[in-house]
Design an enzyme around this catalytic site. Structure first.
Site, short mmCIF file in Angstrom:
data_model
loop_
_atom_site.label_atom_id
_atom_site.label_comp_id
_atom_site.label_asym_id
_atom_site.label_seq_id
_atom_site.Cartn_x
_atom_site.Cartn_y
_atom_site.Cartn_z
N HIS A 32 0.84 -1.20 0.00
CA HIS A 32 0.00 0.00 0.00
C HIS A 32 0.88 1.25 0.00
O HIS A 32 1.25 1.76 1.06
CB HIS A 32 -0.91 -0.02 1.23
N HIS A 268 -4.06 3.02 -3.53
CA HIS A 268 -4.25 2.51 -2.17
C HIS A 268 -3.48 1.21 -1.92
O HIS A 268 -2.66 1.15 -1.02
CB HIS A 268 -5.74 2.30 -1.88
N GLU A 415 -18.50 -4.52 24.08
CA GLU A 415 -17.61 -5.70 24.23
C GLU A 415 -16.36 -5.59 23.37
O GLU A 415 -15.29 -6.05 23.75
CB GLU A 415 -18.36 -6.99 23.84
N HIS A 477 -29.06 -16.09 23.77
CA HIS A 477 -28.03 -15.91 24.78
C HIS A 477 -27.25 -17.19 25.08
O HIS A 477 -26.34 -17.17 25.90
CB HIS A 477 -28.66 -15.38 26.07
C1 LIG Z 1 -12.00 -4.79 9.33
C2 LIG Z 1 -11.39 -4.64 7.98
N1 LIG Z 1 -12.17 -4.72 6.91
C3 LIG Z 1 -11.65 -4.63 5.67
C4 LIG Z 1 -10.31 -4.47 5.50
C5 LIG Z 1 -9.71 -4.45 4.11
N2 LIG Z 1 -9.25 -3.08 3.82
C6 LIG Z 1 -7.96 -2.73 3.94
S1 LIG Z 1 -7.72 -1.10 3.69
C7 LIG Z 1 -9.37 -0.86 3.39
C8 LIG Z 1 -9.95 0.50 3.16
C9 LIG Z 1 -8.98 1.47 2.70
O1 LIG Z 1 -9.37 2.76 2.91
P1 LIG Z 1 -8.76 3.66 4.04
O2 LIG Z 1 -9.04 3.08 5.36
O3 LIG Z 1 -9.25 5.03 3.79
O4 LIG Z 1 -7.21 3.57 3.81
P2 LIG Z 1 -6.39 4.42 2.76
O5 LIG Z 1 -7.03 4.17 1.43
O6 LIG Z 1 -6.48 5.81 3.17
O7 LIG Z 1 -5.00 3.87 2.83
C10 LIG Z 1 -10.06 -2.04 3.48
C11 LIG Z 1 -11.51 -2.16 3.24
C12 LIG Z 1 -9.52 -4.38 6.66
N3 LIG Z 1 -8.21 -4.24 6.61
N4 LIG Z 1 -10.09 -4.45 7.88
#
Ligand SMILES: Cc1ncc(C[n+]2csc(CCOP(=O)(O)OP(=O)(O)O)c2C)c(N)n1
Length: 672
Positions: A32, A268, A415, A477
């Protein structure tokens, strides 16, 4: 190279961070790059002007904690660790995402020094950071003395759009705002890009308004991600804020400077591509063909962090020496808490239950309190269920806004943050956290439990109402698949004690376990306290499984294996079998698979002799996994379907957890 020599120093350092990230991702052909490119100025300001840390001793206790909640942007962190002089070589960066490297895809604690926590599942790092700030506040309240602020560090967390979209961020921010954790600063990278594209596709929150409503101090810097002075001023304002946690919102541009990928979702999570890397470097004024270039001027400037860090730590050591001199007793307590070693006699006051009927949740409450009296750094609480989970430390006081010395944490009905922040507390050190709820609600906290297991954190989960035995509240539950699914999680020790005295030893096992979390599964309902005359000792729980009631002859005809509440009908079935059909069975209590697996083979074979293949396991949970213990010829009485809203006793009867049914199944198996 001339261009680099003329480049202003700040810019040179920032572009070094950017290009290292681009090159590492390009070389790994995965990763990334976009966010490190966008946030390099922020990281630079933080690490050169704000954070107090010593790259020479990443374990220095009073360091500021930095959490990269957007763990996918790990190259930003690795670049900073390398450049500021942590033990992370350029070669480590060149091996980004390679087998055995110290630079895994997402930030992993333990891979490289200076990575405070494992992040990647979005929202987790934010919640960890809340726990770190809570631990800091607690230790400061307990151990600081006037004129001796020996605990006075801060916690910084970097969150992305994904972090903010996750529900976890609500729990984290709501709790931190409520508690007024003023030494917590969150920087929100508002780059408006996630994987599918513009955040406008799915997200139109007023994040500033949201955090203001959570009672945070909010600064919105707008489009100034490259403005070092604005970033520095905002971070300094955050430090001045004494009542509330701070949120700093920065509008950044993912893939900053990449001519075709700037502000694009394509920056990204994929390498930019050789040509785009070259063009981007040109935009920065960088030599297009240089790879992993760290100009000497940038390196020596960034590495000033080392002597600066040494000075900071030395100054703290001096302050600490004065504190120890003035307050030897407090200092002794503080040092013991940091070591986390159990004091001599820590388990002396543990209760022994003689007879009667006691729910294991209630025995747990007594054991917890007996330990808490001797171990002042044991702290924790429940997600609004303390009266049911028996997780209150009597006389421990409440951990509240402005009164952080209390040992009872009221997590509210949250939780997920309870478990993730408990991890943050364990990561921080100086406290041993426990967290309580109903076993069913581990579903709401599972990602946090999983990361605690991955990091080997010694958090103790006290999870009660462990089966259909909870009764009338019904199937919503009543856990069914939970034991199986938690046992499937690597490095989590699950213990389901079968009576009050086993429960006491379950606490002992949990306290002794330093490198994995432990989950106690406890009953709501009362269970008989076993009269152990002629039976296995409760302390054998520490071995995971033991012969509770021996066969009468030399060799058992069958083995009954049970955990928790099902131990009791299994014992009754043993009597029935002998009386009615001369089947001579052994009863094995098996509260913990993980502890049992850790025993030597000869012990395991003594408890479950391999030649005895008539084995029946009894547990009011999913059967999955029990074949490991009953073998191919064995059988399981289990709960492979949802429960029912009825008295617990009735449920056990209806679903077959009776001595009669158990005996009948053994008879069938044994052909008796
Ligand atoms: C709980 C979770 N769901 C999905 C992902 C997969 N994932 C990695 S980065 C991302 C989204 C990227 O957007 P952002 O958080 O804005 O990061 P940026 O593009 O700014 O680096 C996703 C959906 C993850 N890492 N964690």
């Amino acid at each position: 190279m001339d261009a680099l020599e003329r480049m202003p120093l700040d810019e040179l350092c920032i572009d070094t961070i950017r290009t290292l990230a681009m090159d590492a991702v390009q070389q790994a052909n995965s990763g990334h790059p976009g966010t490190p490119m966008a946030l390099a100025p922020l990281a630079y300001v933080l690490w050169t002007r704000v954070l107090r840390y010593n790259p020479g001793n990443p374990a220095w206790f009073n360091r500021d904690r930095f959490v990269l909640s957007a763990g996918h942007a790990s190259m930003l962190l690795y670049a900073m660790l390398h450049l500021t002089g942590y033990d992370l070589a350029l070669d480590d960066i060149k091996r980004f995402r390679r087998w055995g490297s110290r630079t895994p895809g997402h930030a992993e604690r333990g891979a490289a020094w200076g990575v405070e926590t494992t992040t990647g599942p979005l929202g987790q790092g934010f919640m960890n950071a809340v726990g770190m700030a809570m631990a800091e506040a607690h230790l400061a309240a307990v151990y600081n003395r006037p004129g001796h602020p020996i605990v006075d560090h801060r916690t910084y967390v970097l969150c992305s759009d994904g972090d903010m979209m996750e529900g976890a961020s609500h729990e984290a921010a709501s709790l931190a705002g409520h508690l007024g954790l003023a030494r917590l600063t969150c920087i929100y990278d508002d780059n408006r890009i996630t994987i599918e594209g513009d955040t406008a596709l799915a997200f139109s929150d007023d994040v500033a308004g949201r955090f203001e409503a959570y009672r945070w101090h909010v600064q919105n810097l707008g489009d100034r991600a490259n403005d070092l002075e604005a970033l520095g001023a905002a971070l300094s304002n955050a430090q001045q804020e004494a009542e509330r946690p701070s949120l700093i919102i920065v509008r950044s541009h993912i893939g900053y400077g990449a001519p075709h990928l700037h502000d694009s979702a394509k920056a990204h999570g994929s390498p930019l591509g050789e040509e785009e890397v070259r063009l981007t470097k040109r935009f920065y004024g960088w030599p297009g063909d240089a790879r992993f270039l760290v100009p000497e001027r940038a390196a020596s400037h960034m590495r000033l962090a080392l002597p600066r860090g040494q000075r900071l730590e030395q100054a703290w050591e001096q302050a600490y020496a004065a504190y120890r001199e003035a307050h030897p007793q407090a200092a002794a307590g503080f040092e013991a808490a940091l070591r986390g070693e159990l004091p001599a006699g820590w388990d002396e006051a543990l209760p022994h239950f003689a007879a009667g009927s006691v729910a294991t949740r209630s025995a747990s409450g007594k054991a917890l309190n007996a330990i808490a009296r001797k171990v002042p750094w044991l702290v924790g609480g429940s997600a609004d269920l303390a009266p049911s989970t028996n997780t209150r430390i009597d006389d421990g006081g409440d951990f509240e806004r402005g009164a952080y010395a209390g040992r009872n944490i009221h997590w509210g009905v949250r939780e997920h943050v309870m478990c993730a922040a408990s991890s943050g507390m364990a990561l921080h050190g100086g406290v041993r956290p426990f967290a309580g709820s109903f076993l069913i609600f581990t579903d709401y906290a599972r990602p946090a439990i999983r990361l605690a297991a991955m990091m080997g954190l010694p958090v103790i989960y006290v999870m009660t109402h462990d089966s259909i035995g909870l009764g009338e509240d019904g199937p919503t539950h009543q856990p069914v698949e939970h034991l199986a699914s938690l046992r499937a999680m690597p490095n989590l020790c699950v213990i389901r004690p079968g009576d009050a005295n086993e429960t006491v030893h379950a606490w002992r096992a949990a306290m002794l376990r330093r490198n994995s979390p432990t989950l106690l599964a406890l009953t709501r309902q009362e269970l008989p306290v076993l009269d152990r005359n002629g039976m296995g000792a409760a302390e054998d729980l520490l071995k995971g499984a033991y012969v509770l009631s021996k066969e009468h002859g030399d060799r058992p005809d069958a083995i009954l294996i049970a955990s928790g509440s099902e131990l009791h009908p299994a014992l009754a079935a043993q009597d029935l079998l002998l009386a009615e059909s001369s089947v001579d069975a052994r009863v094995v209590s098996m509260p913990s698979w993980e502890l049992f697996r850790e025993q030597p083979q000869d012990y395991r074979d003594a408890v479950l002799p391999p030649q005895i293949t008539h084995r029946l396991a009894v547990e009011a949970g999913a059967a999955m996994g029990w074949c490991e213990w009953v073998g191919g010829e064995g059988d399981v009485i289990s709960q492979n379907h949802f429960g029912a809203s009825a008295p617990g006793e009735e449920n056990f009867k209806q679903f077959g957890f009776t001595a009669e049914h158990i005996a009948a199944r053994v008879r069938t198996m044994a052909g008796a």
